[in-house]
Design a protein around this motif. Structure first.
Motif, PDB file in Angstrom:
ATOM      1  N   LYS A  50      -9.092 -24.708 -30.084  1.00  0.00           N
ATOM      2  CA  LYS A  50      -8.931 -25.402 -28.802  1.00  0.00           C
ATOM      3  C   LYS A  50      -9.717 -24.699 -27.704  1.00  0.00           C
ATOM      4  O   LYS A  50      -9.700 -23.478 -27.607  1.00  0.00           O
ATOM      5  CB  LYS A  50      -7.458 -25.436 -28.387  1.00  0.00           C
ATOM      6  CG  LYS A  50      -6.581 -26.201 -29.326  1.00  0.00           C
ATOM      7  CD  LYS A  50      -5.141 -26.143 -28.852  1.00  0.00           C
ATOM      8  CE  LYS A  50      -4.220 -26.850 -29.823  1.00  0.00           C
ATOM      9  NZ  LYS A  50      -2.827 -26.770 -29.399  1.00  0.00           N
ATOM     10  N   ILE A  51     -10.397 -25.488 -26.896  1.00  0.00           N
ATOM     11  CA  ILE A  51     -11.011 -24.990 -25.667  1.00  0.00           C
ATOM     12  C   ILE A  51     -10.058 -25.377 -24.546  1.00  0.00           C
ATOM     13  O   ILE A  51      -9.740 -26.554 -24.364  1.00  0.00           O
ATOM     14  CB  ILE A  51     -12.400 -25.612 -25.422  1.00  0.00           C
ATOM     15  CG1 ILE A  51     -13.342 -25.253 -26.571  1.00  0.00           C
ATOM     16  CG2 ILE A  51     -12.966 -25.158 -24.084  1.00  0.00           C
ATOM     17  CD1 ILE A  51     -14.660 -25.989 -26.534  1.00  0.00           C
ATOM     18  N   ILE A  52      -9.582 -24.398 -23.810  1.00  0.00           N
ATOM     19  CA  ILE A  52      -8.575 -24.642 -22.786  1.00  0.00           C
ATOM     20  C   ILE A  52      -9.187 -24.463 -21.404  1.00  0.00           C
ATOM     21  O   ILE A  52      -9.767 -23.413 -21.100  1.00  0.00           O
ATOM     22  CB  ILE A  52      -7.385 -23.681 -22.966  1.00  0.00           C
ATOM     23  CG1 ILE A  52      -6.780 -23.880 -24.353  1.00  0.00           C
ATOM     24  CG2 ILE A  52      -6.354 -23.891 -21.864  1.00  0.00           C
ATOM     25  CD1 ILE A  52      -5.793 -22.826 -24.755  1.00  0.00           C
ATOM     26  N   LEU A  53      -9.081 -25.497 -20.594  1.00  0.00           N
ATOM     27  CA  LEU A  53      -9.491 -25.437 -19.198  1.00  0.00           C
ATOM     28  C   LEU A  53      -8.212 -25.420 -18.369  1.00  0.00           C
ATOM     29  O   LEU A  53      -7.332 -26.244 -18.577  1.00  0.00           O
ATOM     30  CB  LEU A  53     -10.337 -26.644 -18.810  1.00  0.00           C
ATOM     31  CG  LEU A  53     -11.620 -26.872 -19.587  1.00  0.00           C
ATOM     32  CD1 LEU A  53     -12.302 -28.147 -19.104  1.00  0.00           C
ATOM     33  CD2 LEU A  53     -12.548 -25.689 -19.449  1.00  0.00           C
ATOM     34  N   GLN A  78      -9.637 -29.119  -9.398  1.00  0.00           N
ATOM     35  CA  GLN A  78     -10.592 -29.710  -8.458  1.00  0.00           C
ATOM     36  C   GLN A  78     -12.003 -29.195  -8.678  1.00  0.00           C
ATOM     37  O   GLN A  78     -12.837 -29.909  -9.217  1.00  0.00           O
ATOM     38  CB  GLN A  78     -10.137 -29.451  -7.037  1.00  0.00           C
ATOM     39  CG  GLN A  78      -8.853 -30.163  -6.704  1.00  0.00           C
ATOM     40  CD  GLN A  78      -8.403 -29.918  -5.282  1.00  0.00           C
ATOM     41  OE1 GLN A  78      -9.059 -29.225  -4.519  1.00  0.00           O
ATOM     42  NE2 GLN A  78      -7.282 -30.481  -4.923  1.00  0.00           N
ATOM     43  N   ASP A  79     -12.294 -27.975  -8.268  1.00  0.00           N
ATOM     44  CA  ASP A  79     -13.679 -27.516  -8.252  1.00  0.00           C
ATOM     45  C   ASP A  79     -13.987 -26.372  -9.220  1.00  0.00           C
ATOM     46  O   ASP A  79     -15.138 -26.109  -9.523  1.00  0.00           O
ATOM     47  CB  ASP A  79     -14.060 -27.047  -6.843  1.00  0.00           C
ATOM     48  CG  ASP A  79     -13.976 -28.168  -5.832  1.00  0.00           C
ATOM     49  OD1 ASP A  79     -14.323 -29.304  -6.182  1.00  0.00           O
ATOM     50  OD2 ASP A  79     -13.549 -27.911  -4.698  1.00  0.00           O
ATOM     51  N   LEU A  80     -12.970 -25.664  -9.674  1.00  0.00           N
ATOM     52  CA  LEU A  80     -13.188 -24.461 -10.471  1.00  0.00           C
ATOM     53  C   LEU A  80     -12.125 -24.387 -11.556  1.00  0.00           C
ATOM     54  O   LEU A  80     -10.970 -24.746 -11.315  1.00  0.00           O
ATOM     55  CB  LEU A  80     -13.087 -23.233  -9.559  1.00  0.00           C
ATOM     56  CG  LEU A  80     -13.495 -21.883 -10.098  1.00  0.00           C
ATOM     57  CD1 LEU A  80     -14.981 -21.865 -10.423  1.00  0.00           C
ATOM     58  CD2 LEU A  80     -13.187 -20.803  -9.075  1.00  0.00           C
ATOM     59  N   VAL A  81     -12.520 -23.953 -12.757  1.00  0.00           N
ATOM     60  CA  VAL A  81     -11.565 -23.821 -13.859  1.00  0.00           C
ATOM     61  C   VAL A  81     -11.723 -22.467 -14.531  1.00  0.00           C
ATOM     62  O   VAL A  81     -12.766 -21.828 -14.433  1.00  0.00           O
ATOM     63  CB  VAL A  81     -11.741 -24.914 -14.943  1.00  0.00           C
ATOM     64  CG1 VAL A  81     -11.457 -26.286 -14.399  1.00  0.00           C
ATOM     65  CG2 VAL A  81     -13.095 -24.855 -15.588  1.00  0.00           C
ATOM     66  N   GLU A  82     -10.663 -22.044 -15.196  1.00  0.00           N
ATOM     67  CA  GLU A  82     -10.749 -20.927 -16.127  1.00  0.00           C
ATOM     68  C   GLU A  82     -10.876 -21.530 -17.516  1.00  0.00           C
ATOM     69  O   GLU A  82     -10.201 -22.499 -17.831  1.00  0.00           O
ATOM     70  CB  GLU A  82      -9.488 -20.065 -16.054  1.00  0.00           C
ATOM     71  CG  GLU A  82      -9.427 -19.207 -14.821  1.00  0.00           C
ATOM     72  CD  GLU A  82      -8.257 -18.236 -14.841  1.00  0.00           C
ATOM     73  OE1 GLU A  82      -7.579 -18.094 -15.878  1.00  0.00           O
ATOM     74  OE2 GLU A  82      -8.027 -17.627 -13.794  1.00  0.00           O
ATOM     75  N   MET A  83     -11.768 -20.963 -18.323  1.00  0.00           N
ATOM     76  CA  MET A  83     -11.994 -21.483 -19.656  1.00  0.00           C
ATOM     77  C   MET A  83     -11.640 -20.400 -20.670  1.00  0.00           C
ATOM     78  O   MET A  83     -12.026 -19.246 -20.510  1.00  0.00           O
ATOM     79  CB  MET A  83     -13.463 -21.882 -19.837  1.00  0.00           C
ATOM     80  CG  MET A  83     -13.761 -22.503 -21.184  1.00  0.00           C
ATOM     81  SD  MET A  83     -15.516 -22.892 -21.442  1.00  0.00           S
ATOM     82  CE  MET A  83     -15.798 -24.113 -20.189  1.00  0.00           C
TER      83      MET A  83
END
Length: 96
Positions: free
Chosen positions: A52-55, A41-46
């Motif tokens: 690969k860029i993982i969200l 929703q509003d916040l991710v870990e990257m």
């Protein structure tokens, strides 16, 4: 959200999206369908794994459950001061 649409979507969707300039950085617009499938929703870990860029959804927020953990420590008697009670000579006029 149209639930019938969501149920007809494959569990794995691959899309190509353009990388866009955002100030001095770059970014991508995440399509709504991808956000809905991920539950983000509003916040991710990257993170980065090879190429690969993982969200992903954050595992927990900073200080989450600190209150409950402090209460558990107090109940078990593990909440004693580690460094003891100390002060500086110039702190004498402070009121706590």
């Amino acid at each position: 959200m149209n639930k019938s649409y969501k149920s007809n979507v494959a569990t794995r969707v691959s899309l190509q999206v353009a990388i866009r300039a955002i100030g001095n950085s770059k970014g991508v617009v995440i399509p709504k369908i991808i956000l809905e499938q991920s539950g983000i929703q509003d916040l991710v870990e990257m993170s980065v794994d090879g190429e690969k860029i993982i969200l992903s959804k954050p595992k927990n927020t900073v200080r989450e459950n600190w209150s409950q953990d402090a209460q558990s420590l107090a109940k078990s008697g593990e909440d004693k001061l580690v460094l003891g009670n100390f002060s500086n000579d110039e702190d004498g006029d402070w009121v706590w």
